[in-house]
Motif scaffolding. Sequence first.
Motif, PDB file in Angstrom:
ATOM      1  N   THR A   1       8.388  10.176  -0.320  1.00 51.84           N
ATOM      2  CA  THR A   1       8.150   9.790   0.475  1.00 51.84           C
ATOM      3  C   THR A   1       8.468   8.665   1.246  1.00 51.84           C
ATOM      4  O   THR A   1       9.990   8.220   0.086  1.00 51.84           O
ATOM      5  CB  THR A   1       6.045   9.426   0.290  1.00 51.84           C
ATOM      6  OG1 THR A   1       5.690   8.822   0.652  1.00 51.84           O
ATOM      7  CG2 THR A   1       6.343   8.120  -0.886  1.00 51.84           C
ATOM      8  N   HIS A   2       8.183   7.854   2.303  1.00 58.38           N
ATOM      9  CA  HIS A   2       9.258   6.856   2.844  1.00 58.38           C
ATOM     10  C   HIS A   2       7.815   6.055   2.475  1.00 58.38           C
ATOM     11  O   HIS A   2       6.948   5.760   3.043  1.00 58.38           O
ATOM     12  CB  HIS A   2      10.240   7.667   4.102  1.00 58.38           C
ATOM     13  CG  HIS A   2      10.895   5.704   4.238  1.00 58.38           C
ATOM     14  ND1 HIS A   2      11.933   5.572   3.654  1.00 58.38           N
ATOM     15  CD2 HIS A   2      10.751   5.507   5.413  1.00 58.38           C
ATOM     16  CE1 HIS A   2      12.096   4.488   4.526  1.00 58.38           C
ATOM     17  NE2 HIS A   2      11.729   4.276   5.640  1.00 58.38           N
ATOM     18  N   ARG A   3       8.603   4.555   2.314  1.00 53.37           N
ATOM     19  CA  ARG A   3       8.396   3.331   2.812  1.00 53.37           C
ATOM     20  C   ARG A   3       8.415   2.101   3.385  1.00 53.37           C
ATOM     21  O   ARG A   3       9.744   1.879   3.530  1.00 53.37           O
ATOM     22  CB  ARG A   3       7.497   2.690   1.109  1.00 53.37           C
ATOM     23  CG  ARG A   3       6.612   3.394   0.320  1.00 53.37           C
ATOM     24  CD  ARG A   3       6.285   2.799  -0.822  1.00 53.37           C
ATOM     25  NE  ARG A   3       7.088   1.363  -1.374  1.00 53.37           N
ATOM     26  CZ  ARG A   3       7.119   2.525  -2.623  1.00 53.37           C
ATOM     27  NH1 ARG A   3       7.472   3.243  -3.472  1.00 53.37           N
ATOM     28  NH2 ARG A   3       8.346   1.570  -2.938  1.00 53.37           N
ATOM     29  N   ASP A   4       8.032   1.916   4.207  1.00 53.81           N
ATOM     30  CA  ASP A   4       8.589   0.860   4.909  1.00 53.81           C
ATOM     31  C   ASP A   4       8.784  -0.583   4.374  1.00 53.81           C
ATOM     32  O   ASP A   4       7.454  -1.426   4.760  1.00 53.81           O
ATOM     33  CB  ASP A   4       7.822   0.423   6.537  1.00 53.81           C
ATOM     34  CG  ASP A   4       8.180   2.080   7.551  1.00 53.81           C
ATOM     35  OD1 ASP A   4       8.929   2.485   7.638  1.00 53.81           O
ATOM     36  OD2 ASP A   4       7.291   2.619   7.984  1.00 53.81           O
ATOM     37  N   ASP A   5       9.106  -0.362   3.646  1.00 49.80           N
ATOM     38  CA  ASP A   5       9.105  -1.820   2.755  1.00 49.80           C
ATOM     39  C   ASP A   5      11.077  -1.607   2.306  1.00 49.80           C
ATOM     40  O   ASP A   5      11.866  -0.925   1.441  1.00 49.80           O
ATOM     41  CB  ASP A   5       8.959  -1.885   1.436  1.00 49.80           C
ATOM     42  CG  ASP A   5       9.127  -2.476   0.398  1.00 49.80           C
ATOM     43  OD1 ASP A   5       9.597  -3.148   0.471  1.00 49.80           O
ATOM     44  OD2 ASP A   5       8.030  -2.263  -1.027  1.00 49.80           O
TER      45      ASP A   5
END
Length: 348
Positions: A17-21
């Motif tokens: 997954t990828h997080r905009d963090d």
Amino acid sequence: MDDHSGKSPDHLTINVTHRDDPVFEVTEADAFASVRKYPNIVVRGPLFGLAEQRRGDRPRWRLMGELDTGFPQMVRDELNSHLWFKARDETEDRAERRSLLAAVARLETEKTDEVSACGVRYRVVRADEFARIGDGRLEPPRATDPDDDGWDLDATEPCRTDGFVVDHAAAVGLSEGIGRAGLLQLSYTADRFPADVRADSQRALTTHPGVVLLPTTFRVVERKEMSWSMVTGQHSTPQGARRALVDHLTRPFPELPDLPGMPEVPAWMKVDEKEAAVNERAAKKFMARRRANELIVRGKRFEVVRVERMMRIGPDGPEKSRPSDVDQYGPSQIHPIMDEHGNITYGT
């Protein structure tokens, strides 16, 4: 692995997954840069610990404490004590106590890696410890690894492994997903490993085809001409390893007196005053440098290194010990006899 139709089972699924963090993105970038700089792997060997599976956790397992023991029988004894004290202190129900003591009885006589008691499955689990290496150097801590700056040598370290949920299908970042995929076919192949160890390692690729990475730990090693030797145990943070190095240098074994009739104190246990003074000065200079990972003293080169642990996962969860894993001793009774009422019979 080709006979599963539709959705892959959990032990074969790597969910990226990828997080905009911003923190997540910096950590990912740091991981990719480190893998490029330290592209190869050095496997040290197995470590063992305990896991439990409660009804609400199924099919997942949860680790109990550190996973840092070198022999499976030591962990079986740890489980023996855990269940015995649970029977003594945590229940007044006779049926529950019988269940717990039945598991204790098995652990006293059988070399078993799994018992059940009061609806909970307990398992001795196995992981392989490894470090990354590049250009002849082991990987140091990464800038994004959790760290601190304290120098209290008696400080209690947090345990990042206790309570860790072994969930092969849990979402991970791209760097960890790629890293796990690269470890799927890792096995012991070097000639320094006995033939039965290599055979068990190869067999595990089929019986436990999945891989989970446990929380990273840190050690101090001494760099030799062609190898490394461990100086400290595992630590949860790089600073914990740095404190252990200072402790190693400034708190050596005290010199013991030679007593009549007793063997002579070995030379390695005696403290040389000049050597102690050199170590003390080196330790103070090391502590004055913020988050240093290298120290040379008296011709010895100490390094703080980043250590990873991979656990192989099969359809029924984490891998147990292998037939070729070595034990120094076997099972035995380590606590007094207790009956279902909680009465304890001490030997005479």
